[in-house]
Design an enzyme around this catalytic site. Structure first.
Site, PDB file in Angstrom:
ATOM      1  N   GLU A  64       0.818  -1.202   0.106  1.00  0.00           N
ATOM      2  CA  GLU A  64      -0.027  -0.062   0.150  1.00  0.00           C
ATOM      3  C   GLU A  64       0.784   1.331   0.048  1.00  0.00           C
ATOM      4  OE1 GLU A  64      -0.538  -2.384   1.842  1.00  0.00           O
ATOM      5  OE2 GLU A  64      -2.391  -3.354   1.223  1.00  0.00           O
ATOM      6  N   HIS A 133     -10.898  -3.965   9.549  1.00  0.00           N
ATOM      7  CA  HIS A 133     -11.609  -3.896   8.092  1.00  0.00           C
ATOM      8  C   HIS A 133     -12.888  -3.309   8.241  1.00  0.00           C
ATOM      9  CE1 HIS A 133      -8.733  -7.158   7.396  1.00  0.00           C
ATOM     10  NE2 HIS A 133      -8.854  -7.103   6.034  1.00  0.00           N
TER      11      HIS A 133
HETATM   12  C1  LIG Z   1      -2.249  -4.361   4.544  1.00  0.00           C
HETATM   13  C2  LIG Z   1      -3.402  -5.305   3.827  1.00  0.00           C
HETATM   14  N1  LIG Z   1      -3.607  -5.296   2.453  1.00  0.00           N
HETATM   15  C3  LIG Z   1      -4.294  -6.004   1.784  1.00  0.00           C
HETATM   16  C4  LIG Z   1      -5.131  -6.728   2.582  1.00  0.00           C
HETATM   17  C5  LIG Z   1      -6.158  -7.436   1.916  1.00  0.00           C
HETATM   18  N2  LIG Z   1      -5.699  -8.878   1.905  1.00  0.00           N
HETATM   19  C6  LIG Z   1      -6.128  -9.901   2.873  1.00  0.00           C
HETATM   20  S1  LIG Z   1      -5.270 -11.118   2.638  1.00  0.00           S
HETATM   21  C7  LIG Z   1      -4.527 -10.884   1.254  1.00  0.00           C
HETATM   22  C8  LIG Z   1      -3.665 -11.714   0.551  1.00  0.00           C
HETATM   23  C9  LIG Z   1      -2.735 -12.290   1.360  1.00  0.00           C
HETATM   24  O1  LIG Z   1      -1.929 -12.941   0.598  1.00  0.00           O
HETATM   25  P1  LIG Z   1      -0.669 -14.011   1.331  1.00  0.00           P
HETATM   26  O2  LIG Z   1       0.033 -13.184   2.011  1.00  0.00           O
HETATM   27  O3  LIG Z   1      -0.005 -14.739   0.282  1.00  0.00           O
HETATM   28  O4  LIG Z   1      -1.659 -15.062   2.265  1.00  0.00           O
HETATM   29  P2  LIG Z   1      -2.656 -15.958   1.788  1.00  0.00           P
HETATM   30  O5  LIG Z   1      -3.673 -15.366   1.746  1.00  0.00           O
HETATM   31  O6  LIG Z   1      -2.125 -16.605   0.574  1.00  0.00           O
HETATM   32  O7  LIG Z   1      -2.613 -17.060   2.929  1.00  0.00           O
HETATM   33  C10 LIG Z   1      -4.912  -9.612   1.075  1.00  0.00           C
HETATM   34  C11 LIG Z   1      -4.621  -8.880  -0.215  1.00  0.00           C
HETATM   35  C12 LIG Z   1      -4.999  -6.771   3.995  1.00  0.00           C
HETATM   36  N3  LIG Z   1      -5.704  -7.569   4.633  1.00  0.00           N
HETATM   37  N4  LIG Z   1      -4.046  -5.999   4.566  1.00  0.00           N
END
Ligand SMILES: Cc1ncc(C[n+]2csc(CCOP(=O)(O)OP(=O)(O)O)c2C)c(N)n1
Ligand SMILES: [Mg+2]
Lengths: 332, 341
Positions: A64, A133
């Site tokens: 971000e 959120h």
């Molecule tokens: C700072 C932030 N940016 C975006 C999100 C939205 N978001 C939640 S989980 C996710 C994907 C995370 O991917 P990863 O770290 O690979 O974990 P996975 O879901 O694959 O276990 C996103 C974009 C968030 N919760 N926090």
């Protein structure tokens, strides 16, 4: 307006605005997390990537601070980015670029540049997504000179204000309540703008002014219906922009009704309601007041997960009805 | 620890966990992996029935990763977890009944109904909490490790995070500090190939997340995250290093999530074949179960026994959650401050 009007959802209206902006101006492009093939966390960008390609609907890594900074850098050098935060809460990770860079660059450089960036923030509670959120952080950004901060409440305004934001030479922050995305309303086809910095009177009334923002406009209008049946005639002002705030419309309304109730979802203290109240207290409308000003805002707590607690955290229609009754009957 | 006695291979040829753990411990590990899987399925089912609201991120397919990392940890060791954190919570020792109660928003839940799935935690077993912010737990783990070092405890801290988190500034800042201060922390990247819809190939400049370790002068270890023994071995090494005061390790556990990212995922960014392949050929529970049988640690009846015990445990836990009380609205502002204002 002469353009044909149809019913669109708030999300569709934003999507249409972004498509029009991209069609009209090569410099406009979209950036954000999962806005491409996924269509955005709230399906606002939807299938735009199919229409405009991955070069103009850019999926960023989960970055971000960096993403916001890239948007600022592109804007200051001549492009017109629209940057989507997946949730407004993640503005907290990008505050540096928004507050220290985007907001101040033009000023610090003595007017040599401008930063025509648009940032979109899905905001608010009601989805069961708990404390990180569900926040309403618009007042945070509203506190920063150099930014413009808007909260369109209807599909019509969501489209028109987004197009106004893209045309605006300065950084515009758009807070979109998540529960509004599916709400439908009349939206003209084609290009039009709704001015930033102008409040809108959604309902005329004599007994009480309710100044509301975003989803609270709809709750205030619902409350006004019930109150009308009880003989209380409510005026509802949709603030639409919190910076720069259209205090004149509020002042004029309060002079007419002599009572003010502010309703907003952000935490009650040190927020939008305080600013609206102060605008009245500092103006000649103060002399017209027949009762103390009342604010209804979010509880002084993070947003809880439990659905009943969550509901109790933000003003609901019955709360507005009760506050209005008390105000008009002199119980406040 | 005692060694597995039965088995067709012996000595150094045995996979790590068979040398390190007793047959009973190995069966326990299978039990816990089933507990995670059935917990996730129970949560999913409860969500579909409208008993749980909001959203949730299921870790089905990643059980060996959570379990393997936690095997060498003591109850005193700590973890920070992620939005996909149910498995970590269970592997670290939490009770599934209190977890379900949390998901049902009840006062008997670990967070008293305030946190839900995305903030599940059990501080009593060393889980400092899941996190709704991608990358949010990494610096916190470094801080917990700073405490461990300053107070001269033996404790180590594990920070779980996803592949997506490696592109947040917090990841880079946290690894650097952990390294310069030689803190007892283990960074565990559960690389399931995607951050929501974005593949690591599209999001990340290096081929492996573990490649980032060299920039912060720490070991970067890649393991097959669906192979319990491999994960546990890497964790053992890293824990040993951390307890010896030698500093942090970055472990990349390559795995896969069987379900969509969350409850609203159209799964447009990966193919059916890819999902199918991971589900049928690389399911961590199936792999481990087969291996346990091959080495004579368990027979079919033993497996059935575990499945039945877990089924009952989950059913009881859901019942506990259902019948627990909801919080009172009058207490809305409780827990905002330590001393109510
Ligand atoms: C700072 C932030 N940016 C975006 C999100 C939205 N978001 C939640 S989980 C996710 C994907 C995370 O991917 P990863 O770290 O690979 O974990 P996975 O879901 O694959 O276990 C996103 C974009 C968030 N919760 N926090
Ligand atoms: Mg991932």
């Amino acid at each position: 307006m002469d353009q044909p009007v149809r019913e669109l959802s708030y999300a569709q209206a934003i999507q249409e605005a972004m498509a029009i902006a991209m069609e009209q101006d090569e410099r406009v492009f979209l950036m954000g997390e999962d806005i491409g093939v996924y269509g955005g966390a709230f399906q606002v960008t939807g299938d735009l990537v199919e229409r405009f390609g991955a070069d103009r609907v850019i999926d960023t890594p989960i970055s971000e601070l960096g993403g916001a900074g890239v948007a600022v850098g592109a804007a200051v050098t001549g492009l017109r980015p629209i940057f989507e935060f997946q949730f407004s809460d993640f503005a907290t990770l990008a505050m540096e670029q928004i507050v220290n860079q985007a907001a101040k660059m033009r000023y610090m450089l003595g007017g040599a540049v401008s930063v025509p960036v648009v940032m979109r923030f899905p905001a608010g509670s009601g989805t069961g997504a708990a404390a990180q959120h569900s926040q309403s952080l618009e007042a945070w950004l509203g506190h920063v000179p150099g930014l413009k901060v808007i909260q369109p409440a209807t599909p019509h305004d969501a489209k028109g204000m987004l197009l106004a934001a893209v045309a605006d030479p300065d950084p515009v922050m758009i807070f979109e309540h998540k529960l509004l995305y599916k709400m439908k309303g009349p939206v003209p086809e084609g290009y039009y703008t709704v001015p930033i910095g102008k409040a809108e009177i959604r309902r005329q009334g004599r007994d009480l002014t309710i100044v509301a923002t975003s989803i609270m406009v709809h709750k205030a209008l619902d409350a006004a219906e019930t109150l009308e049946a009880e003989g209380i005639d409510v005026e509802v002002v949709d603030l639409r922009t919190i910076r720069p705030m259209d205090t004149q419309t509020v002042i004029d309304s309060v002079k007419k009704t002599s009572r003010l109730l502010c309703v907003y979802e952000g935490v009650k203290t040190l927020g939008v309601g305080a600013e609206v109240s102060a605008a009245i207290a500092e103006s000649d409308a103060f002399d017209f007041l027949d009762a103390p000003i009342v604010r209804l805002g979010g509880a002084e707590t993070p947003i809880p997960y439990n659905p009943e607690l969550e509901k109790a955290t933000v003003p609901q229609v019955p709360d507005i009805i009760k506050a209005a009754r008390d105000l008009v009957s002199g119980r406040r | 620890m005692a060694q597995a006695t039965a088995g067709k291979e012996t000595g150094a040829n045995l996979p790590f966990i068979y040398r390190e753990y007793s047959p009973e411990q190995l069966r326990q590990a299978l039990h816990k992996m089933y507990l995670i899987r059935r917990f996730e399925e129970g949560a999913e089912d409860s969500y579909t029935r409208g008993l749980i609201h909001g959203t949730m991120h299921l870790s089905i397919g990643q059980e060996a990763s959570a379990m393997g990392i936690c095997m060498p940890l003591t109850l005193d060791d700590q973890i920070t977890s992620t939005h996909r954190g149910h498995g970590h919570c269970i592997a670290k020792g939490a009770e599934v009944a209190k977890m379900f109660a949390e998901f049902f928003g009840k006062t008997t839940g670990y967070c008293r109904g305030r946190g839900g799935s995305m903030h599940i935690a059990d501080v009593t077993t060393g889980n400092l909490g899941a996190n709704g912010i991608v990358g949010g737990g990494l610096p916190i783990a470094v801080g917990a490790a700073l405490t461990a070092k300053r107070t001269k405890s033996e404790r180590v801290v594990v920070s779980f995070f996803g592949d997506g988190a490696n592109n947040e500034g917090a990841f880079h800042e946290a690894l650097n500090m952990a390294s310069i201060w030689k803190l007892p922390v283990i960074f565990v990247c559960e690389n399931n190939g995607y951050g929501m819809s974005t593949s690591t190939a599209r999001s990340t400049a290096v081929a492996n997340i573990a490649d980032r370790a060299s920039a912060y002068a720490m070991p970067g270890v890649i393991v097959d995250g669906n192979n319990l023994s491999e994960v546990a071995e890497a964790s053992h090494e890293a824990v040993k290093r951390a307890r010896a005061g030698e500093g942090p390790t970055l472990i990349e556990s390559k795995t896969y999530r069987h379900r969509g990212h969350s409850k609203s995922d159209r799964n447009r960014y990966r193919t059916k074949e890819e999902i199918e392949d991971w589900m049928t050929n690389r399911d961590p529970i199936m792999l481990y179960e087969t291996q346990l049988q091959e080495f004579g640690v368990i027979d079919q009846a033993g497996i059935e026994g575990i499945r039945e015990a877990v089924r009952q445990e989950i059913a009881d836990a859901i019942e506990f959650a259902k019948t627990s009380p909801s919080p009172e609205i009058a207490n809305l502002e409780r827990y905002v401050y330590t001393e109510p204002l």
